[in-house]
Write a protein that holds these residues in place. Sequence first.
Motif: not given
Length: 233
Positions: A114, A118, A122, A231
């Motif tokens: 995860d 994520r 970006s 994150v």
Amino acid sequence: MAKNIASDEWAKTGAGPSAYVFDAYGTLFDVHAAVRRHAEAIGQDAQAFSDLWRVKQLEYTWVTSLMGQYRDFSLLTEDALDFCLARFPAVDRDLKADLLEAYSKLDCFAEVPDVLSRLRASGAKIAILSNGTTAMLQEAVAAAGIGHLVDDIFSVDALRIYKTAPAAYALVTSTYRIAAPDIAFQSSNRWDIAGAKAFGFNCHWINRSGAPEEYIDLPPDMVFSSLAGLVEA
């Protein structure tokens, strides 16, 4: 701070990380997973066995580098395992092949897929910088199912010298042509964070074990208990 030998010519943008670079062993992959899979066969000394295997593996990287010599990480991992089997003679030596096979396919930590997904969303580069050989790292990444989340794998095997040599960190800046402060470097190893900080990276120490601070003249920029902090911050 030590002079950055590779990225002085590339101007710092200050716009946030252009690349997230991760140490592999202990940071993305659980180095104790191999022994854990065979803990019952190893017996009551399984955790001590695993701890010593890791300590000797790292010790051998530093000693060989300081001598100006080199044996690749797969060989040093086996050398360290041989030492552990000699140190714990009650452990069946026939487990050696199974332990080495398990080490080649370590579990990644639960948050890794995860977090990488994520961060990659970006637009930043996602890379691994490790003492492991390219073959070891490719096998570990494939076994963990995270290959689609990693743009590049940098191995010190190309240099024949281990971290914390500045040239190891320069593999990233010279390839990406990104100034060191624009690279976020993540490691669970405090000594690795010290080396990366001396080189000029923006450093995040993933202090999974709650270890005390050291190398106080080379502090991390941030400390997290897991990669999820990247994150969640």
